[in-house]
Design a protein around this motif. Structure first.
Motif, PDB file in Angstrom:
ATOM      1  N   ASP A  54      13.609 -28.105  13.227  1.00  0.00           N
ATOM      2  CA  ASP A  54      12.284 -28.673  13.499  1.00  0.00           C
ATOM      3  C   ASP A  54      12.368 -29.892  14.411  1.00  0.00           C
ATOM      4  N   ALA A  55      13.582 -30.440  14.546  1.00  0.00           N
ATOM      5  CA  ALA A  55      13.773 -31.599  15.436  1.00  0.00           C
ATOM      6  C   ALA A  55      13.383 -31.250  16.868  1.00  0.00           C
ATOM      7  N   PHE A  56      13.553 -29.976  17.249  1.00  0.00           N
ATOM      8  CA  PHE A  56      13.200 -29.549  18.610  1.00  0.00           C
ATOM      9  C   PHE A  56      11.699 -29.668  18.855  1.00  0.00           C
ATOM     10  N   ASN A  57      10.906 -29.598  17.789  1.00  0.00           N
ATOM     11  CA  ASN A  57       9.450 -29.693  17.916  1.00  0.00           C
ATOM     12  C   ASN A  57       8.961 -31.135  17.900  1.00  0.00           C
ATOM     13  N   SER A  58       9.864 -32.060  17.587  1.00  0.00           N
ATOM     14  CA  SER A  58       9.469 -33.459  17.443  1.00  0.00           C
ATOM     15  C   SER A  58       9.126 -34.082  18.797  1.00  0.00           C
ATOM     16  N   PRO A  59       8.060 -34.871  18.850  1.00  0.00           N
ATOM     17  CA  PRO A  59       7.736 -35.592  20.100  1.00  0.00           C
ATOM     18  C   PRO A  59       8.750 -36.695  20.397  1.00  0.00           C
ATOM     19  N   TYR A  60       9.695 -36.918  19.471  1.00  0.00           N
ATOM     20  CA  TYR A  60      10.702 -37.962  19.659  1.00  0.00           C
ATOM     21  C   TYR A  60      12.075 -37.370  19.965  1.00  0.00           C
TER      22      TYR A  60
END
Length: 267
Positions: A212-218
């Motif tokens: 889900d980190a890939f979806n993070s705006p950060y």
């Protein structure tokens, strides 16, 4: 009997709390993830960067006759070369975005660039030059880039400090790798990204053990970000990060406990 139970309980406690789990060390470790969906998520997050306050821009204006555009170029630092510029020379010859979102170009004067993409700034400069100073035959070529992507990495990493990467885009994994990566006692599940905004700083969280980190705006770093990696509880306990280290600690503690018991019985 009570002594044996206490020792057994102590050993169990150390074994449960001392070793760092493999799940805590693995990036993007979710099973059953769809690689195609992950690739799509990364592509969606690759939005053009929009300039913010305190960014340092490098602006190059070229023409078929370079003498015509020389007056629009800043005076470079004496130590700079045509092939490349050091970070120090870029500081003097680059354009810093003011608190009001402006840069000031020789002759052209002030231009507001806040929240504009680099491509939009290029087009705006070129348009202004053609309207006020040149004809289309001048064959103008304008290039605007970030003069290095500057950020800070601190906490449980190999090397803490300020990093400048000369890239248009840097993701958080590349940022951490440039600082020696997260240590074995660093918390990959809750990495903090402290980001600058016009109204001040905000703290954001990203779990690097999940896809889900890939979806993070950060996931992608912005200029002046600060990345902080918190320590795992194993570090504060001081029990070691591997099974061997943990067993060594347990043996040491048990030896100390046994010695105290033996001495107390002999008194």
């Amino acid at each position: 009997m009570k002594l044996k139970a206490s020792i057994a309980g102590l050993v169990t406690f150390f074994l449960l709390t001392s070793c760092v789990s493999n799940k805590d060390l693995t990036y993007f470790g979710d099973k059953g993830s769809d690689d195609e969906l992950i690739a799509q998520s990364i592509k969606l997050n690759e939005k053009p960067y929009r300039v913010q306050v305190s960014d340092l821009l490098s602006i190059s204006i070229k023409s078929s006759d370079q003498k015509l555009v020389a007056m629009f170029q800043p005076v470079a630092n004496d130590n700079a070369t045509n092939a490349s510029q050091s970070e120090q020379s870029l500081y003097y010859s680059g354009f810093t975005v003011s608190n009001h979102g402006n840069i000031e170009i020789p002759i052209l004067g002030k231009m507001n660039v806040l929240a504009f993409t680099l491509k939009e700034i290029e087009e705006s400069i070129k348009k202004k030059l053609l309207e006020d100073y040149f004809k289309i035959e001048a064959d103008l070529f304008v290039v605007v880039k970030l003069a290095g992507l500057r950020f800070t990495v601190t906490g449980e990493v190999g090397r803490t400090g300020i990093v400048v990467l000369y890239q248009d885009r840097v993701n958080i994994i590349e940022a951490l790798a440039s600082s020696g990566d997260i240590t074995t006692v660093g918390n990959r599940r809750d990495v903090l990204v402290i980001r600058q905004y016009p109204q001040g700083q905000k703290i954001h969280h990203i779990d690097l053990t999940s896809v889900d980190a890939f979806n993070s705006p950060y996931y992608y770093i912005k200029p002046n970000d600060m990345i902080y990696v918190k320590p795992l509880s194993q570090k504060s306990l001081g029990t070691g990060t591997t099974l061997i280290q943990s067993i060594t600690t347990i043996v040491t503690v048990l030896s100390l406990v046994t010695s105290v018991i033996v001495l107390s019985r002999n008194l």
